[in-house]
Design an enzyme around this catalytic site. Sequence first.
Site, PDB file in Angstrom:
ATOM      1  N   PHE A 132       0.856  -1.180   0.000  1.00 27.18           N
ATOM      2  CA  PHE A 132       0.000   0.000   0.000  1.00 27.18           C
ATOM      3  C   PHE A 132       0.901   1.241   0.000  1.00 27.18           C
ATOM      4  O   PHE A 132       1.899   1.274   0.708  1.00 27.18           O
ATOM      5  CB  PHE A 132      -0.882  -0.035   1.248  1.00 27.18           C
ATOM      6  CG  PHE A 132      -1.994   0.972   1.248  1.00 27.18           C
ATOM      7  CD1 PHE A 132      -2.987   0.926   0.299  1.00 27.18           C
ATOM      8  CD2 PHE A 132      -2.044   1.964   2.217  1.00 27.18           C
ATOM      9  CE1 PHE A 132      -4.020   1.856   0.297  1.00 27.18           C
ATOM     10  CE2 PHE A 132      -3.073   2.901   2.215  1.00 27.18           C
ATOM     11  CZ  PHE A 132      -4.053   2.842   1.257  1.00 27.18           C
ATOM     12  N   ASP A 209       3.326  -5.790   7.994  1.00 23.80           N
ATOM     13  CA  ASP A 209       2.084  -5.027   7.942  1.00 23.80           C
ATOM     14  C   ASP A 209       0.943  -6.034   7.790  1.00 23.80           C
ATOM     15  O   ASP A 209       0.830  -6.709   6.764  1.00 23.80           O
ATOM     16  CB  ASP A 209       2.103  -4.029   6.775  1.00 23.80           C
ATOM     17  CG  ASP A 209       0.886  -3.091   6.820  1.00 23.80           C
ATOM     18  OD1 ASP A 209      -0.184  -3.519   7.324  1.00 23.80           O
ATOM     19  OD2 ASP A 209       1.014  -1.937   6.362  1.00 23.80           O
ATOM     20  N   TYR A 234      -9.783  -1.634  11.152  1.00 23.97           N
ATOM     21  CA  TYR A 234     -11.120  -1.339  10.602  1.00 23.97           C
ATOM     22  C   TYR A 234     -11.458  -2.190   9.377  1.00 23.97           C
ATOM     23  O   TYR A 234     -12.533  -2.063   8.821  1.00 23.97           O
ATOM     24  CB  TYR A 234     -11.265   0.147  10.258  1.00 23.97           C
ATOM     25  CG  TYR A 234     -10.156   0.725   9.407  1.00 23.97           C
ATOM     26  CD1 TYR A 234     -10.134   0.530   8.036  1.00 23.97           C
ATOM     27  CD2 TYR A 234      -9.127   1.458   9.991  1.00 23.97           C
ATOM     28  CE1 TYR A 234      -9.115   1.044   7.267  1.00 23.97           C
ATOM     29  CE2 TYR A 234      -8.100   1.980   9.231  1.00 23.97           C
ATOM     30  CZ  TYR A 234      -8.099   1.776   7.867  1.00 23.97           C
ATOM     31  OH  TYR A 234      -7.078   2.282   7.117  1.00 23.97           O
ATOM     32  N   LYS A 235     -10.527  -3.050   8.964  1.00 25.01           N
ATOM     33  CA  LYS A 235     -10.824  -3.924   7.822  1.00 25.01           C
ATOM     34  C   LYS A 235     -11.403  -5.225   8.370  1.00 25.01           C
ATOM     35  O   LYS A 235     -12.542  -5.262   8.789  1.00 25.01           O
ATOM     36  CB  LYS A 235      -9.550  -4.115   7.000  1.00 25.01           C
ATOM     37  CG  LYS A 235      -9.100  -2.791   6.356  1.00 25.01           C
ATOM     38  CD  LYS A 235      -7.696  -2.818   5.806  1.00 25.01           C
ATOM     39  CE  LYS A 235      -7.338  -1.456   5.198  1.00 25.01           C
ATOM     40  NZ  LYS A 235      -5.887  -1.299   4.997  1.00 25.01           N
ATOM     41  N   ARG A 383     -11.567  -5.181  -6.636  1.00 28.54           N
ATOM     42  CA  ARG A 383     -11.244  -6.083  -5.523  1.00 28.54           C
ATOM     43  C   ARG A 383     -12.536  -6.537  -4.872  1.00 28.54           C
ATOM     44  O   ARG A 383     -13.419  -5.720  -4.599  1.00 28.54           O
ATOM     45  CB  ARG A 383     -10.367  -5.323  -4.526  1.00 28.54           C
ATOM     46  CG  ARG A 383      -9.805  -6.197  -3.414  1.00 28.54           C
ATOM     47  CD  ARG A 383      -8.824  -5.426  -2.570  1.00 28.54           C
ATOM     48  NE  ARG A 383      -9.490  -4.381  -1.800  1.00 28.54           N
ATOM     49  CZ  ARG A 383      -8.861  -3.508  -1.034  1.00 28.54           C
ATOM     50  NH1 ARG A 383      -7.548  -3.532  -0.950  1.00 28.54           N
ATOM     51  NH2 ARG A 383      -9.538  -2.591  -0.365  1.00 28.54           N
TER      52      ARG A 383
END
Length: 419
Positions: A132, A209, A234-235, A383
């Site tokens: 990312f 990560d 939060y994912k 995605r």
Amino acid sequence: MTDLPADPLLLSEARRLDAEDPLSGFRDRFHPVPEGTVFLNGASLGRMPAATPALVDEVLRGQWGDRLAHARAQWLDLPRRAGDRIAEVALGARPGEVVVGDCTSVNLYKLAVAALRARPGRATVLVEDDTFPTDRYVLSGVAADAGATLRVLPAHPDLGLDPEVLRDALDDGVALVCLCLVAPRSGALLDMAGITAAVHEAGALMLWDLSHAAGAVPIDLTGCGADLAVGSTYKHLLAGPGSPALLYVRRDLQPLLTQPVQGWYGHRDQLALLPAYEPDPGIRRFLTGSPPVLSIVASGAGLDLIAEAGLDRIRAKSTALTGFFQRLADRELVPRGFRPASPPEPARRGAHLTYERPGAPELVPFFAEAGVFVDPALPDRVRISPVPLSTRFTDLCEAVERMCRVVDVVDGRGEGRTA
Ligand SMILES: *Cc1c(COP(=O)(O)O)cnc(C)c1O
């Protein structure tokens, strides 16, 4: 529902899988989605557990509203208590090894600086090119400040980083390696134990990560001998918008590492308000200032659901969902120009799939209009990430059917065609 796939065999299989799903009862433990909506973007923001608003309401009315600052004592240790809970439920880490408090980017900054300070004389940081972007931004800044070089390894855009490419790059000049356990775009899942061991053999520190992995795949930080980790909550951890990120440092490394943002929450005697900074001997030294109390408290409901379901069962459902989606897509989306762009084997990927088609991100708003929420992935991908605890196999049938209708209209083949 009329939006069903043309293949009756796949649909009846989906119905059977839904009926046999041991986790089907968790669907009602989430805030209901609007009728006719299918959320397939759990990799951006997990769905809201039905229990979340009451937790936040209790902090607002019960604690802040009724007791004001008297309630503050119970917030001081929140970053650690919440960290211990995530460690136990999702990370395979021990008590006192995880805190939450800042965002992933800031946690990454703190740990990357700490790692470079702990490896004087080594001046290379390794990262891969399909991470990312924020990770690269942070690491390039840290490397520049330390007079080090950020070396970006080429990763396969669909299959992820080849471990041989990493092995060839490891030498005694490498201070730190930072990789995503699950690649944000393709979903490629790396071999955490094998890579950590290779990095240790070269004398470097490994920073994982876990943003797209935590809550999606079982993780054993202790068993892998991991050094450092950060990741979003939060994912797949269902913690809610803006919830702070996790930060992990292995117990024996904690006293050896110092981080650059020295604040009172990291002080060994926080409430003594002493003039000079002295870091806490343990994990608290990686904290800085007042934690986002509402967000941390809100994160408890998702963790409770994950703990109750169990990560092994969540992973099994997740691979079954993405495997089923692959079969639907092979039949309906591939003929419409979507190329699978994730590792084909479930064991080699996290909880999401990616498909490539020229201009695919421009279709995302049209998919949403049709009630199917997916993420754009630049430059030419979408995605797909079903939340395992709330997605039915029949939802996937419905989603693919609607996506096909949108594509057919765009391509001039569908109902919207004139003449
Ligand atoms: C989602 C994500 C982040 C988020 O960073 P924030 O600073 O919390 O906004 C960071 N890194 C990766 C790999 C991610 O997937």
